[in-house]
Design a protein around this motif. Structure first.
Motif, PDB file in Angstrom:
ATOM      1  N   GLY A 129       0.693  -1.099   0.072  1.00  0.00           N
ATOM      2  CA  GLY A 129      -0.147   0.065   0.080  1.00  0.00           C
ATOM      3  C   GLY A 129       0.872   1.277  -0.055  1.00  0.00           C
ATOM      4  N   THR A 130       2.135   1.132   0.661  1.00  0.00           N
ATOM      5  CA  THR A 130       3.011   2.488   0.522  1.00  0.00           C
ATOM      6  C   THR A 130       4.279   1.916  -0.004  1.00  0.00           C
ATOM      7  OG1 THR A 130       3.676   2.073   2.668  1.00  0.00           O
ATOM      8  CG2 THR A 130       1.751   3.534   2.529  1.00  0.00           C
ATOM      9  N   GLU A 131       4.894   2.539  -0.529  1.00  0.00           N
ATOM     10  CA  GLU A 131       6.377   2.223  -0.951  1.00  0.00           C
ATOM     11  C   GLU A 131       7.467   2.124   0.028  1.00  0.00           C
ATOM     12  OE1 GLU A 131       7.259   4.905  -4.398  1.00  0.00           O
ATOM     13  OE2 GLU A 131       5.795   3.825  -5.622  1.00  0.00           O
ATOM     14  N   ILE A 132       7.584   0.825   0.507  1.00  0.00           N
ATOM     15  CA  ILE A 132       8.467   0.447   1.721  1.00  0.00           C
ATOM     16  C   ILE A 132       9.682   0.092   1.089  1.00  0.00           C
ATOM     17  CG2 ILE A 132       8.716  -1.545   3.481  1.00  0.00           C
ATOM     18  CD1 ILE A 132       5.961  -1.605   3.542  1.00  0.00           C
ATOM     19  N   MET A 133       9.810  -0.657   0.107  1.00  0.00           N
ATOM     20  CA  MET A 133      11.218  -1.006  -0.329  1.00  0.00           C
ATOM     21  C   MET A 133      12.102   0.239  -0.898  1.00  0.00           C
ATOM     22  SD  MET A 133      11.815  -4.231  -0.741  1.00  0.00           S
ATOM     23  CE  MET A 133      12.916  -4.474  -2.107  1.00  0.00           C
ATOM     24  N   SER A 134      11.451   1.371  -1.373  1.00  0.00           N
ATOM     25  CA  SER A 134      12.362   2.592  -1.614  1.00  0.00           C
ATOM     26  C   SER A 134      11.259   3.643  -1.744  1.00  0.00           C
ATOM     27  CB  SER A 134      13.296   2.412  -2.747  1.00  0.00           C
ATOM     28  OG  SER A 134      12.733   2.505  -3.880  1.00  0.00           O
ATOM     29  N   ARG A 135      11.860   4.968  -1.827  1.00  0.00           N
ATOM     30  CA  ARG A 135      11.146   6.068  -2.054  1.00  0.00           C
ATOM     31  C   ARG A 135      10.418   5.973  -3.647  1.00  0.00           C
ATOM     32  NH1 ARG A 135      15.469   9.970  -1.038  1.00  0.00           N
ATOM     33  NH2 ARG A 135      15.383   9.997  -3.184  1.00  0.00           N
ATOM     34  N   SER A 136      11.189   5.319  -4.395  1.00  0.00           N
ATOM     35  CA  SER A 136      10.684   5.248  -5.886  1.00  0.00           C
ATOM     36  C   SER A 136      10.289   3.832  -6.160  1.00  0.00           C
ATOM     37  CB  SER A 136      12.168   5.828  -6.857  1.00  0.00           C
ATOM     38  OG  SER A 136      12.787   4.742  -6.681  1.00  0.00           O
ATOM     39  N   SER A 137       9.789   3.588  -7.435  1.00  0.00           N
ATOM     40  CA  SER A 137       9.570   2.279  -8.076  1.00  0.00           C
ATOM     41  C   SER A 137      10.715   1.777  -8.572  1.00  0.00           C
ATOM     42  CB  SER A 137       8.155   2.417  -8.813  1.00  0.00           C
ATOM     43  OG  SER A 137       8.508   3.129 -10.032  1.00  0.00           O
ATOM     44  N   ASP A 138      11.935   2.223  -8.517  1.00  0.00           N
ATOM     45  CA  ASP A 138      12.977   1.591  -9.115  1.00  0.00           C
ATOM     46  C   ASP A 138      13.615   0.675  -8.358  1.00  0.00           C
ATOM     47  OD1 ASP A 138      12.602   3.202 -11.286  1.00  0.00           O
ATOM     48  OD2 ASP A 138      14.163   4.695 -10.483  1.00  0.00           O
ATOM     49  N   SER A 139      13.345   0.156  -6.960  1.00  0.00           N
ATOM     50  CA  SER A 139      13.874  -0.531  -6.233  1.00  0.00           C
ATOM     51  C   SER A 139      14.213  -1.931  -6.739  1.00  0.00           C
ATOM     52  CB  SER A 139      13.234  -0.796  -4.886  1.00  0.00           C
ATOM     53  OG  SER A 139      11.765  -1.187  -4.698  1.00  0.00           O
ATOM     54  N   ALA A 140      13.213  -2.634  -7.069  1.00  0.00           N
ATOM     55  CA  ALA A 140      13.403  -4.126  -7.598  1.00  0.00           C
ATOM     56  C   ALA A 140      14.177  -3.923  -9.250  1.00  0.00           C
ATOM     57  CB  ALA A 140      11.997  -4.943  -7.893  1.00  0.00           C
ATOM     58  N   ARG A 141      14.237  -2.884  -9.863  1.00  0.00           N
ATOM     59  CA  ARG A 141      14.623  -2.720 -11.193  1.00  0.00           C
ATOM     60  C   ARG A 141      16.280  -2.735 -10.819  1.00  0.00           C
ATOM     61  NH1 ARG A 141      15.925   1.577 -14.680  1.00  0.00           N
ATOM     62  NH2 ARG A 141      15.165   2.884 -13.151  1.00  0.00           N
ATOM     63  N   THR A 142      16.555  -2.061  -9.757  1.00  0.00           N
ATOM     64  CA  THR A 142      17.921  -1.741  -9.573  1.00  0.00           C
ATOM     65  C   THR A 142      18.735  -2.888  -8.922  1.00  0.00           C
ATOM     66  OG1 THR A 142      17.572  -0.310  -7.566  1.00  0.00           O
ATOM     67  CG2 THR A 142      17.644   0.783  -9.907  1.00  0.00           C
ATOM     68  N   LEU A 143      17.996  -3.922  -8.552  1.00  0.00           N
ATOM     69  CA  LEU A 143      18.656  -5.067  -7.654  1.00  0.00           C
ATOM     70  C   LEU A 143      19.364  -6.089  -8.884  1.00  0.00           C
ATOM     71  CD1 LEU A 143      16.228  -5.429  -4.804  1.00  0.00           C
ATOM     72  CD2 LEU A 143      18.606  -4.512  -4.652  1.00  0.00           C
ATOM     73  N   PRO A 144      20.187  -6.898  -8.369  1.00  0.00           N
ATOM     74  CA  PRO A 144      20.725  -7.943  -9.239  1.00  0.00           C
ATOM     75  C   PRO A 144      19.701  -9.185  -9.461  1.00  0.00           C
ATOM     76  CG  PRO A 144      22.101  -7.807  -7.152  1.00  0.00           C
ATOM     77  CD  PRO A 144      20.973  -6.738  -7.065  1.00  0.00           C
ATOM     78  N   TRP A 145      19.512  -9.500 -10.603  1.00  0.00           N
ATOM     79  CA  TRP A 145      18.495 -10.510 -10.898  1.00  0.00           C
ATOM     80  C   TRP A 145      19.391 -11.729 -11.475  1.00  0.00           C
ATOM     81  CZ3 TRP A 145      12.910 -10.211 -11.336  1.00  0.00           C
ATOM     82  CH2 TRP A 145      12.424  -9.252 -10.871  1.00  0.00           C
ATOM     83  N   LYS A 146      18.660 -12.720 -11.081  1.00  0.00           N
ATOM     84  CA  LYS A 146      19.536 -14.016 -11.781  1.00  0.00           C
ATOM     85  C   LYS A 146      18.612 -14.431 -12.955  1.00  0.00           C
ATOM     86  CE  LYS A 146      20.850 -15.558  -7.355  1.00  0.00           C
ATOM     87  NZ  LYS A 146      20.796 -16.537  -6.002  1.00  0.00           N
ATOM     88  N   VAL A 147      19.255 -15.206 -13.865  1.00  0.00           N
ATOM     89  CA  VAL A 147      18.527 -15.786 -14.972  1.00  0.00           C
ATOM     90  C   VAL A 147      18.256 -17.195 -14.581  1.00  0.00           C
ATOM     91  CG1 VAL A 147      18.599 -16.929 -17.444  1.00  0.00           C
ATOM     92  CG2 VAL A 147      19.702 -14.579 -16.938  1.00  0.00           C
ATOM     93  N   GLU A 148      16.863 -17.446 -14.451  1.00  0.00           N
ATOM     94  CA  GLU A 148      16.236 -18.791 -13.815  1.00  0.00           C
ATOM     95  C   GLU A 148      16.264 -19.741 -14.839  1.00  0.00           C
ATOM     96  OE1 GLU A 148      13.409 -19.655 -10.419  1.00  0.00           O
ATOM     97  OE2 GLU A 148      12.309 -19.517 -12.222  1.00  0.00           O
ATOM     98  N   ALA A 149      15.665 -19.281 -16.043  1.00  0.00           N
ATOM     99  CA  ALA A 149      15.581 -19.940 -17.296  1.00  0.00           C
ATOM    100  C   ALA A 149      15.565 -19.301 -18.620  1.00  0.00           C
ATOM    101  CB  ALA A 149      14.018 -20.860 -17.101  1.00  0.00           C
ATOM    102  N   LEU A 150      15.946 -19.980 -19.580  1.00  0.00           N
ATOM    103  CA  LEU A 150      16.130 -19.456 -21.164  1.00  0.00           C
ATOM    104  C   LEU A 150      15.765 -20.424 -22.079  1.00  0.00           C
ATOM    105  CD1 LEU A 150      16.692 -16.947 -22.811  1.00  0.00           C
ATOM    106  CD2 LEU A 150      19.204 -17.741 -22.706  1.00  0.00           C
ATOM    107  N   ALA A 151      14.818 -20.369 -22.884  1.00  0.00           N
ATOM    108  CA  ALA A 151      14.524 -21.485 -23.860  1.00  0.00           C
ATOM    109  C   ALA A 151      13.960 -20.752 -25.173  1.00  0.00           C
ATOM    110  CB  ALA A 151      13.413 -22.163 -23.258  1.00  0.00           C
ATOM    111  N   ALA A 152      14.115 -21.638 -26.202  1.00  0.00           N
ATOM    112  CA  ALA A 152      13.673 -20.892 -27.524  1.00  0.00           C
ATOM    113  C   ALA A 152      12.956 -22.204 -28.182  1.00  0.00           C
ATOM    114  CB  ALA A 152      14.980 -20.510 -28.187  1.00  0.00           C
TER     115      ALA A 152
END
Length: 161
Positions: free
Chosen positions: A23-46
């Motif tokens: 309901g409020t932005e707890i992770m950070s002041r902006s909506s960029d918080s998840a965007r700026t964290l390191p993500w892992k590639v879990e799956a890649l397929a074609a």
């Protein structure tokens, strides 16, 4: 395992906004918080038709828990093919219920934003986050960015160009 980090200055394509807002932005002041964290590639397929599917994963850790006390797994599923399909999934692994909000939004790189206009939202209601989330109505003119702009358009159904 391959890791990817989306830099804060990334301004192309859909951004992963923090779903962990309760309901409020707890992770950070902006909506960029998840965007700026390191993500892992879990799956890649074609497949044989040239469709490529990618699953990016973000796990809670000491960084996220410093801002939000719940454990989670966040997955961004992206399918590239005849159509682009984006899905954002939150898995609660904390052992207790929590509420969350999630959003995907597009950021575009342009040479000069003052030379760009957006049409397709004429008459649409929006929340102007720069003006204290005031509810406003978009006029008939193309949208031009002339200063700080942060809007949430409500109940949109038309294509924007």
């Amino acid at each position: 395992m391959m890791r990817t980090k989306l830099a804060r200055d990334t301004r192309r394509g859909p951004s992963r906004s923090s779903p962990l807002t309760a309901g409020t932005e707890i992770m950070s002041r902006s909506s960029d918080s998840a965007r700026t964290l390191p993500w892992k590639v879990e799956a890649l397929a074609a497949d044989d038709l040239g469709t490529v599917s990618l699953i990016l994963r973000l796990d809670s850790d000491e960084t996220t828990r410093a801002h939000w006390p719940h454990d989670f797994i966040l997955r961004h599923k992206i399918t590239f093919g005849a159509q682009l399909d984006l899905q954002l999934e939150v898995e609660n692994v904390s052992g207790e219920p929590f509420q969350f909000e999630e959003a995907l939004h597009t950021s575009l790189a342009v040479a000069d934003v003052r030379e760009v206009g957006v049409t397709g939202l004429e008459g649409t209601s929006y929340l102007d986050k720069v003006d204290g989330a005031q509810r406003k109505q978009q006029n008939a003119d193309p949208i031009r960015i002339t200063g700080e702009t942060d809007r949430v358009y409500l109940n949109t159904r038309t294509a924007c160009v």
